[in-house]
Design a protein around this motif. Structure first.
Motif, PDB file in Angstrom:
ATOM      1  N   ARG A  66      -8.033   9.443 -11.228  1.00  0.00           N
ATOM      2  CA  ARG A  66      -7.713   9.741  -9.827  1.00  0.00           C
ATOM      3  C   ARG A  66      -7.603   8.449  -9.017  1.00  0.00           C
ATOM      4  N   VAL A  67      -6.800   8.526  -7.940  1.00  0.00           N
ATOM      5  CA  VAL A  67      -6.661   7.421  -6.998  1.00  0.00           C
ATOM      6  C   VAL A  67      -6.317   8.019  -5.641  1.00  0.00           C
ATOM      7  N   THR A  68      -6.790   7.393  -4.568  1.00  0.00           N
ATOM      8  CA  THR A  68      -6.556   7.900  -3.217  1.00  0.00           C
ATOM      9  C   THR A  68      -5.799   6.871  -2.382  1.00  0.00           C
ATOM     10  N   TYR A  69      -4.862   7.362  -1.555  1.00  0.00           N
ATOM     11  CA  TYR A  69      -4.108   6.527  -0.613  1.00  0.00           C
ATOM     12  C   TYR A  69      -4.277   7.130   0.779  1.00  0.00           C
ATOM     13  N   VAL A  70      -4.141   6.288   1.801  1.00  0.00           N
ATOM     14  CA  VAL A  70      -4.315   6.743   3.172  1.00  0.00           C
ATOM     15  C   VAL A  70      -3.305   6.074   4.084  1.00  0.00           C
ATOM     16  N   LYS A  71      -2.896   6.835   5.134  1.00  0.00           N
ATOM     17  CA  LYS A  71      -1.978   6.300   6.140  1.00  0.00           C
ATOM     18  C   LYS A  71      -2.094   7.162   7.404  1.00  0.00           C
ATOM     19  N   ASP A  72      -2.415   6.505   8.498  1.00  0.00           N
ATOM     20  CA  ASP A  72      -2.411   7.160   9.813  1.00  0.00           C
ATOM     21  C   ASP A  72      -3.222   8.459   9.838  1.00  0.00           C
ATOM     22  N   GLY A  73      -4.425   8.411   9.288  1.00  0.00           N
ATOM     23  CA  GLY A  73      -5.308   9.589   9.344  1.00  0.00           C
ATOM     24  C   GLY A  73      -4.988  10.667   8.343  1.00  0.00           C
ATOM     25  N   VAL A  74      -4.039  10.412   7.457  1.00  0.00           N
ATOM     26  CA  VAL A  74      -3.711  11.367   6.391  1.00  0.00           C
ATOM     27  C   VAL A  74      -4.055  10.716   5.056  1.00  0.00           C
ATOM     28  N   ALA A  75      -4.852  11.412   4.248  1.00  0.00           N
ATOM     29  CA  ALA A  75      -5.251  10.900   2.936  1.00  0.00           C
ATOM     30  C   ALA A  75      -4.716  11.829   1.841  1.00  0.00           C
ATOM     31  N   VAL A  76      -4.471  11.259   0.672  1.00  0.00           N
ATOM     32  CA  VAL A  76      -4.001  12.038  -0.471  1.00  0.00           C
ATOM     33  C   VAL A  76      -4.657  11.483  -1.733  1.00  0.00           C
ATOM     34  N   THR A  77      -5.185  12.360  -2.548  1.00  0.00           N
ATOM     35  CA  THR A  77      -5.725  11.988  -3.852  1.00  0.00           C
ATOM     36  C   THR A  77      -4.739  12.440  -4.922  1.00  0.00           C
ATOM     37  N   ILE A 100      -3.440   0.662 -13.973  1.00  0.00           N
ATOM     38  CA  ILE A 100      -2.150   0.430 -14.637  1.00  0.00           C
ATOM     39  C   ILE A 100      -1.108   1.407 -14.110  1.00  0.00           C
ATOM     40  N   LEU A 101      -1.500   2.666 -13.952  1.00  0.00           N
ATOM     41  CA  LEU A 101      -0.559   3.644 -13.417  1.00  0.00           C
ATOM     42  C   LEU A 101      -0.282   3.414 -11.934  1.00  0.00           C
ATOM     43  N   PHE A 102      -1.287   2.978 -11.211  1.00  0.00           N
ATOM     44  CA  PHE A 102      -1.159   2.798  -9.756  1.00  0.00           C
ATOM     45  C   PHE A 102      -1.636   1.390  -9.386  1.00  0.00           C
ATOM     46  N   PRO A 103      -0.821   0.388  -9.657  1.00  0.00           N
ATOM     47  CA  PRO A 103      -1.252  -1.002  -9.459  1.00  0.00           C
ATOM     48  C   PRO A 103      -1.219  -1.420  -7.988  1.00  0.00           C
ATOM     49  N   GLY A 104      -1.814  -2.590  -7.724  1.00  0.00           N
ATOM     50  CA  GLY A 104      -1.746  -3.177  -6.387  1.00  0.00           C
ATOM     51  C   GLY A 104      -2.755  -2.594  -5.430  1.00  0.00           C
ATOM     52  N   THR A 105      -2.630  -3.010  -4.168  1.00  0.00           N
ATOM     53  CA  THR A 105      -3.548  -2.562  -3.124  1.00  0.00           C
ATOM     54  C   THR A 105      -2.871  -1.667  -2.094  1.00  0.00           C
ATOM     55  N   GLN A 106      -1.553  -1.529  -2.211  1.00  0.00           N
ATOM     56  CA  GLN A 106      -0.841  -0.633  -1.307  1.00  0.00           C
ATOM     57  C   GLN A 106       0.449  -0.155  -1.968  1.00  0.00           C
ATOM     58  N   LEU A 107       1.040   0.853  -1.385  1.00  0.00           N
ATOM     59  CA  LEU A 107       2.245   1.457  -1.928  1.00  0.00           C
ATOM     60  C   LEU A 107       3.250   1.637  -0.799  1.00  0.00           C
ATOM     61  N   THR A 108       4.486   1.221  -1.060  1.00  0.00           N
ATOM     62  CA  THR A 108       5.557   1.375  -0.075  1.00  0.00           C
ATOM     63  C   THR A 108       6.581   2.365  -0.608  1.00  0.00           C
ATOM     64  N   MET A 109       6.825   3.395   0.155  1.00  0.00           N
ATOM     65  CA  MET A 109       7.844   4.394  -0.179  1.00  0.00           C
ATOM     66  C   MET A 109       8.772   4.508   1.024  1.00  0.00           C
ATOM     67  N   GLY A 110       9.985   4.014   0.878  1.00  0.00           N
ATOM     68  CA  GLY A 110      10.899   3.970   2.010  1.00  0.00           C
ATOM     69  C   GLY A 110      10.351   3.032   3.065  1.00  0.00           C
ATOM     70  N   ASN A 111      10.166   3.518   4.275  1.00  0.00           N
ATOM     71  CA  ASN A 111       9.577   2.693   5.344  1.00  0.00           C
ATOM     72  C   ASN A 111       8.102   3.038   5.577  1.00  0.00           C
ATOM     73  N   ARG A 112       7.477   3.723   4.625  1.00  0.00           N
ATOM     74  CA  ARG A 112       6.089   4.148   4.756  1.00  0.00           C
ATOM     75  C   ARG A 112       5.208   3.324   3.832  1.00  0.00           C
ATOM     76  N   VAL A 113       4.151   2.783   4.380  1.00  0.00           N
ATOM     77  CA  VAL A 113       3.227   1.947   3.616  1.00  0.00           C
ATOM     78  C   VAL A 113       1.868   2.648   3.573  1.00  0.00           C
ATOM     79  N   TYR A 114       1.384   2.839   2.332  1.00  0.00           N
ATOM     80  CA  TYR A 114       0.099   3.506   2.124  1.00  0.00           C
ATOM     81  C   TYR A 114      -0.912   2.495   1.570  1.00  0.00           C
ATOM     82  N   ARG A 115      -2.124   2.541   2.125  1.00  0.00           N
ATOM     83  CA  ARG A 115      -3.194   1.672   1.619  1.00  0.00           C
ATOM     84  C   ARG A 115      -3.908   2.368   0.478  1.00  0.00           C
ATOM     85  N   LYS A 116      -4.128   1.584  -0.558  1.00  0.00           N
ATOM     86  CA  LYS A 116      -4.797   2.139  -1.739  1.00  0.00           C
ATOM     87  C   LYS A 116      -6.308   2.138  -1.537  1.00  0.00           C
TER      88      LYS A 116
END
Length: 299
Positions: free
Chosen positions: A182-193, A135-151
């Motif tokens: 907790r939830v983790t996103y990744v983009k171009d070899g950089v991950a964030v929890t 509910i807090l982090f819905p969907g399968t990806q997140l777009t912030m500006g021109n950056r797309v993160y996979r959930k």
């Protein structure tokens, strides 16, 4: 007394007097038998002068009478005019039509003040909407500006200390954490929890933020194709709080490299997810405030 022609002792004949009070006077011209026109003209002129005098006197008397009547009328009107032509006396307000009629009054009306969204996320008593990592982090990806993160993976536990490392576990326990997501996103070899700690009150969440230090970090959450990261390498972490929630990020390379100050991609990833966590918590309060306002309007 003689009644012959030219008789003596008779008064002069006045043609303006009734005939019963006079007799015509003849002149001494016995042979002609005509009236004395000169005497009659003189008498007529005398009468005309007397009538003219009477007319003048009568007109003056009438003018005086009219003036007195006007003066009395003005006096009876109980008012006078000043030099500016304005009434010096006006009727009392009670004499003016509508002067005593009360002005219309209206009940004061005002819209109720808008509800504060933060109040709905400041305590567990008001923050009653459904809550979960998806509910807090819905969907399968997140777009912030021109950056797309996979959930990636999500996790949810009531044992807050089990989702933290370093000096953070005792802080969460001491300050009253009741749930940790907790939830983790990744983009171009950089991950964030991203970790969200839930407290009963805003004061508890603010205290947890204040009690955390540079060694207070959350445990990274790999899975769904995301390799383990930040187990032993140097990573970048953030700590914040809003409402009854404290939220944390831990960002690093999926290949195990240490994060350095020049690695702007890691910093950008961590900042994007921290901002998104704040926005989602804030939107939670806005949604509940709107629902409460709609319910109040429908009553």
């Amino acid at each position: 007394m003689s009644y012959g022609q030219g008789g003596q002792g008779q008064p002069p004949w006045d043609p303006w007097k009734p005939g019963s009070q006079q007799t015509p006077q003849w002149n001494n011209q016995r042979s002609s038998g005509n009236p004395d026109w000169a005497a009659m003209a003189e008498a007529s002129e005398t009468r005309n002068k007397r009538r003219k005098v009477l007319f003048i006197v009568g007109g003056a008397v009438a003018t005086v009478a009219i003036g007195a009547a006007v003066a009395m009328a003005v006096a009876n009107a109980n008012g006078s005019n000043d030099s500016a032509g304005q009434p010096s006396k006006l009727p009392a307000s009670a004499d003016i039509p509508g002067a005593t009629t009360p002005a219309p009054s209206f009940e004061p009306t005002s819209a109720p003040p808008p509800l504060d969204p933060k109040q709905f996320i400041a305590s567990a008593q008001k923050d009653t909407a459904p809550l979960s990592p998806d509910i807090l982090f819905p969907g399968t990806q997140l777009t912030m500006g021109n950056r797309v993160y996979r959930k990636g993976p999500t996790a949810d536990t009531k044992n807050c200390a089990s989702a933290a490392k370093g000096t953070l576990p005792p802080v969460l326990t001491k300050d009253g954490c009741t749930r940790f997501m907790r939830v983790t996103y990744v983009k171009d070899g950089v991950a964030v929890t991203v970790g969200v700690a839930v407290f009963d009150t805003e004061a508890e969440a603010s205290k947890a933020k204040a009690d955390a230090d540079g060694k207070s970090i959350i445990a990274s959450l790999p899975g769904n194709g995301i390799k383990a990261f930040c187990d032993s390498a140097v990573c970048r972490s953030t700590t914040n709080a809003y409402g009854r929630y404290a939220y944390f990020t831990l960002a690093g390379f999926t290949d195990g490299k240490d994060v350095k100050t020049k690695d702007t991609a890691v910093f950008t990833t961590g900042d994007d997810l921290a901002q998104f966590a704040f926005l989602q918590i804030s939107r939670r309060g806005q949604a509940q405030a709107s629902a409460a306002a709609a319910a109040a309007a429908g009553q």
